[in-house]
Structure formats: structure tokens, C-alpha cells
Design a protein around this motif. Structure first.
Motif, PDB file in Angstrom:
ATOM      1  N   VAL A 265      -0.615  20.910  25.933  1.00 37.72           N
ATOM      2  CA  VAL A 265       0.085  20.166  24.984  1.00 37.72           C
ATOM      3  C   VAL A 265       1.435  19.812  25.416  1.00 37.72           C
ATOM      4  N   PRO A 266       1.326  19.378  27.224  1.00 35.09           N
ATOM      5  CA  PRO A 266       2.919  19.805  27.349  1.00 35.09           C
ATOM      6  C   PRO A 266       3.949  18.562  26.194  1.00 35.09           C
ATOM      7  N   ARG A 267       4.167  17.933  26.131  1.00 32.54           N
ATOM      8  CA  ARG A 267       4.796  17.025  24.595  1.00 32.54           C
ATOM      9  C   ARG A 267       4.488  17.598  23.529  1.00 32.54           C
ATOM     10  N   ALA A 268       4.116  18.841  23.122  1.00 33.63           N
ATOM     11  CA  ALA A 268       3.555  18.807  21.085  1.00 33.63           C
ATOM     12  C   ALA A 268       5.308  19.310  21.534  1.00 33.63           C
ATOM     13  N   GLY A 269       5.264  19.786  19.837  1.00 37.46           N
ATOM     14  CA  GLY A 269       6.519  20.379  19.039  1.00 37.46           C
ATOM     15  C   GLY A 269       6.064  21.281  18.639  1.00 37.46           C
ATOM     16  N   ILE A 270       6.214  22.770  19.097  1.00 38.91           N
ATOM     17  CA  ILE A 270       6.400  23.746  18.811  1.00 38.91           C
ATOM     18  C   ILE A 270       6.730  24.448  17.981  1.00 38.91           C
ATOM     19  N   THR A 271       6.124  25.691  17.097  1.00 35.92           N
ATOM     20  CA  THR A 271       7.597  25.921  16.175  1.00 35.92           C
ATOM     21  C   THR A 271       6.414  27.660  15.812  1.00 35.92           C
ATOM     22  N   VAL A 272       7.157  28.653  16.656  1.00 36.30           N
ATOM     23  CA  VAL A 272       6.669  29.798  16.070  1.00 36.30           C
ATOM     24  C   VAL A 272       7.277  30.472  14.858  1.00 36.30           C
ATOM     25  N   PHE A 273       6.213  30.918  13.580  1.00 31.25           N
ATOM     26  CA  PHE A 273       7.235  31.791  12.395  1.00 31.25           C
ATOM     27  C   PHE A 273       6.683  33.160  13.034  1.00 31.25           C
ATOM     28  N   ASP A 274       7.564  34.224  12.319  1.00 31.77           N
ATOM     29  CA  ASP A 274       7.258  35.619  12.721  1.00 31.77           C
ATOM     30  C   ASP A 274       8.707  36.189  11.577  1.00 31.77           C
ATOM     31  N   ALA A 275       7.531  37.376  10.841  1.00 30.82           N
ATOM     32  CA  ALA A 275       8.224  38.376  10.307  1.00 30.82           C
ATOM     33  C   ALA A 275       9.347  39.394  10.528  1.00 30.82           C
ATOM     34  N   SER A 276       9.168  39.025  12.194  1.00 30.47           N
ATOM     35  CA  SER A 276       9.711  40.086  12.544  1.00 30.47           C
ATOM     36  C   SER A 276      11.429  39.109  13.800  1.00 30.47           C
ATOM     37  N   ALA A 277      12.231  39.859  13.113  1.00 29.99           N
ATOM     38  CA  ALA A 277      13.828  38.630  13.793  1.00 29.99           C
ATOM     39  C   ALA A 277      13.498  40.040  15.532  1.00 29.99           C
ATOM     40  N   ALA A 278      12.923  41.095  15.775  1.00 34.39           N
ATOM     41  CA  ALA A 278      13.016  41.594  16.761  1.00 34.39           C
ATOM     42  C   ALA A 278      11.682  41.137  18.096  1.00 34.39           C
ATOM     43  N   HIS A 279      10.450  40.834  16.715  1.00 32.36           N
ATOM     44  CA  HIS A 279       9.957  39.497  18.268  1.00 32.36           C
ATOM     45  C   HIS A 279      10.280  38.366  18.473  1.00 32.36           C
ATOM     46  N   LEU A 280      10.687  38.099  17.972  1.00 31.95           N
ATOM     47  CA  LEU A 280      11.387  36.148  18.324  1.00 31.95           C
ATOM     48  C   LEU A 280      12.017  36.717  19.333  1.00 31.95           C
ATOM     49  N   GLU A 281      13.282  37.411  19.216  1.00 37.36           N
ATOM     50  CA  GLU A 281      13.851  37.606  19.854  1.00 37.36           C
ATOM     51  C   GLU A 281      13.234  37.612  21.109  1.00 37.36           C
ATOM     52  N   ILE A 282      12.443  38.292  21.208  1.00 39.06           N
ATOM     53  CA  ILE A 282      11.454  38.986  22.876  1.00 39.06           C
ATOM     54  C   ILE A 282      11.122  37.164  22.832  1.00 39.06           C
ATOM     55  N   ALA A 283      10.421  36.525  21.726  1.00 31.93           N
ATOM     56  CA  ALA A 283       9.453  35.648  22.573  1.00 31.93           C
ATOM     57  C   ALA A 283      10.532  34.467  23.035  1.00 31.93           C
TER      58      ALA A 283
END
Length: 352
Positions: free
Chosen positions: A257-275
Motif C-alpha cells: 500500500v505505497p501511498r498509505a500513512g503508517i504509524t508505528v506504536f512501540d513501548a521501547s524508545a530504543a526499538h523505535l530508533e532502530i526502526a
């Protein structure tokens, strides 16, 4: 004799017939484990016969079938329930059953030593090892229960272990009616409970270190998600829970879905940085914990396999119009696709 007890007696007889007809390491080993924790275990707590002679004969039969003197096993197991140290007591029944087991092994040694050494003894060792594994994980944190239907059907409610310890004299068929609120429980039956020690995060990190594994995982998820995705608007609003460490779903949905808006939830700030480093795209990142009881306004919500919360609530009351849930391969819900048998994983689509 109760009807359920008659069933166990008949199955014990069938067990013996099958072992005689097709003896093999898997059959003997698994049979020792299964019978010891079902038929034999229930016979210890609630003997199937009122007649003492029939009790002794059935106990002797199980002793030969399992290679475990039942009178000895009964004394040891009841000591476990009473929380006292077990001591060997050479009663007449114990000595007779010990003699029967020794006689069996001696007969095998003379008549078929190859079978004894290469089939029976390895299988017997496997059976005892499985029994030891079961005993350890049933009591690793006190008496632990498992309420899975399949295991409790095949093993006569053996999973209700906390309840069994609270009511050791209760018939196994009545245990589901005595579930103890707040008792320790596991999603795995005792012989498979070691899987709880396998960290999904550790497996994610392994995938991150291998280009081959990353490609395999992404290809399998892309194929499964392509087959299950609901009809989405071109600029769909997609929320992915816990997609930080290895954001496979975000990578796949970005392609599908190339034009979708994607939001990522994560309880780990470190994991979000990797993402952020992996995705390198204008994706929204939220450092927060997902609450399945709170509805989310989006076209598609994605729940990971590692979700630590009320998964049943999500299936029962989807918090968004369309929800894709990553789950174990044996948990099929709604519209479903297997991701990979090697990953023990499937994706389920549920809608409001």
C-alpha cells in the motif's frame, strides 16, 4: 467403575497392544510419558477398581507396560502432594512390581538384546526425560495450569495442574469446573513450556543480523499479508503496534500500500530508533503502549506476535474496523493465512 475410568482402562489395554504390535523408540518413549501423566497418574489418585485384587493386577500391568513400578511411583507422588520427603518403603507390592520390571528386562536381554539396547532402553530414557521435563515445568513457579483444549482433551485435563494440587482427590473430569482465579498459567502445556524461555526479541535480533533471514521473513510475510489484506483506500491510515525492533510489517505494507500513512506504536524508545534507521521514510512513530480496550481510528490496525496483552479481547471486540493479528500457527481466527510453518506463524484478519 465410572464410565470415564473404564475409558482409561481400555486405553491402557490399547497402549499395550500397540506397543506389542509395532514397538519403536517414538511409540515407547511417548507412550511412557503420556500414560504416566494420564492413566497412571489418575489411577494413583483415584483407583479405578473397588476390588483390591483388580487394583493390584492393574498396577502390575502398568508397571510392566511403563517400566515403572506403580506402587513405588504412587508413594513418591503422594509424598510430593503432601510436601514431605519421600523414602523408599519395600512393601510386598513394591517388591513384586520391581521384580516384574526386572523380569521383563531380563527376558528382553536374553531373547532380543539388540531390541533392548537399541530400541527399548533409549525409548525408556526418552520417556523418563519427558516425564522429568513435565514435572519440572508443572511446578517451576508453583503449580502451573494450561487451559488449552487440545492438550486437555488428549491428556484428560492434565493441564489443570493448579486445580489438581488444590483438589488432589477430585476426578479429572471435574477439574474444569474448579478453575482457580489468579493461579499461575501458561499458554504452553508443560512438556513445551521451555518455549516460554525463547525470547521473540532475541529471534528478532538474529533476523536483523542475517540478510538471508531478513529476505525469507519479508517474503513470507508479504505473501501472507497480500492474501489477507482487506480493501483499503489508496491513502489508507495504518497503525502498526510493536513494530519497532524489526519493522517487517511496515516494510511489507509500504510495498503493498505505497501511498498509505503508517504509524508505528512501540513501548521501547530504543526499538523505535532502530526502526527509523531501517525504514528511513516519513513514517510516524509513537513511543507508547497499546491498550486493546481503547478503539483506534484507522483503516487497518496490525498486532504483533509479541503483543503482551489481552489478545482474546482483540479478537472478540476489534479496536479498529479491520485488524490483522500475527499469531501462532495453531490459532486460526477470522480470515487467516499461514505465514510459514517454519516460523510457526499465521496472520488473522478480524473485522468489527
Amino acid at each position: 467403575m465410572l464410565l470415564w475410568d473404564a475409558l482409561l482402562v481400555a486405553l491402557a489395554g490399547l497402549h499395550g497392544v500397540v506397543v506389542l504390535a509395532a514397538p519403536s523408540i517414538p511409540l515407547i518413549g511417548v507412550g511412557v510419558w503420556w500414560n504416566a501423566n494420564t492413566i497412571s497418574h489418575n489411577f494413583i489418585h483415584r483407583p479405578f477398581f473397588r476390588n483390591t485384587t483388580l487394583r493390584a493386577l492393574f498396577s502390575a500391568y502398568l508397571s510392566v507396560l511403563l517400566g515403572i513400578p506403580q506402587a513405588l511411583w504412587r508413594d513418591r507422588h503422594l509424598a510430593h502432594h503432601m510436601g514431605v520427603e519421600w523414602r523408599f518403603r519395600p512393601t510386598i507390592q513394591v517388591l513384586i512390581e520391581l521384580g516384574l520390571v526386572v523380569a521383563l528386562w531380563t527376558t528382553l536381554a536374553f531373547m532380543n538384546p539388540r531390541f533392548l539396547l537399541l530400541t527399548y532402553l533409549p525409548a525408556y530414557g526418552i520417556g523418563l526425560a519427558l516425564c522429568g521435563l513435565q514435572g519440572h515445568y508443572e511446578h517451576a513457579l508453583g503449580a502451573i495450569s494450561h487451559y488449552g483444549r487440545l492438550y486437555n482433551l488428549l491428556c484428560f485435563n492434565d493441564g489443570y495442574h493448579a486445580e489438581h494440587h488444590a483438589y488432589p482427590g477430585l476426578h479429572w473430569a471435574d477439574l474444569p469446573g474448579r478453575i482457580i482465579s489468579g493461579a499461575p498459567r501458561s499458554n504452553w502445556p508443560a512438556p513445551l513450556r521451555w518455549i516460554d524461555h525463547l525470547s521473540l526479541e532475541g529471534l528478532e535480533r538474529l533476523v536483523l543480523r542475517s540478510a538471508l533471514l531478513r529476505r525469507f521473513v519479508l517474503d513470507k510475510h508479504r505473501e501472507a499479508l497480500r492474501g489477507i489484506l482487506p480493501s483499503l483506500p489508496e491513502r489508507a491510515d495504518i497503525v502498526i503496534v510493536g513494530g519497532g525492533l524489526f519493522p517487517r510489517t511496515a516494510l511489507v505494507l509500504r510495498d503493498l500500500v505505497p501511498r498509505a500513512g503508517i504509524t508505528v506504536f512501540d513501548a521501547s524508545a530504543a526499538h523505535l530508533e532502530i526502526a527509523r534507521k531501517i525504514l528511513d521514510d516519513p513514517i510516524n512513530y509513537l513511543h507508547r503502549r497499546f491498550d486493546p480496550a481503547q478503539p483506534i481510528r484507522c483503516d487497518l490496525l496490525v498486532i504483533p506476535l509479541s503483543f503482551d496483552g489481552d489478545r482474546a479481547l482483540i479478537y472478540r471486540e476489534p479496536p479498529a474496523g479491520a485488524v490483522v493479528v500475527h499469531d501462532w500457527i495453531w490459532r486460526r481466527r477470522g480470515e487467516s493465512r499461514v505465514v510459514s510453518a517454519a516460523l510457526f506463524k499465521r496472520v488473522n484478519l478480524v473485522k468489527r
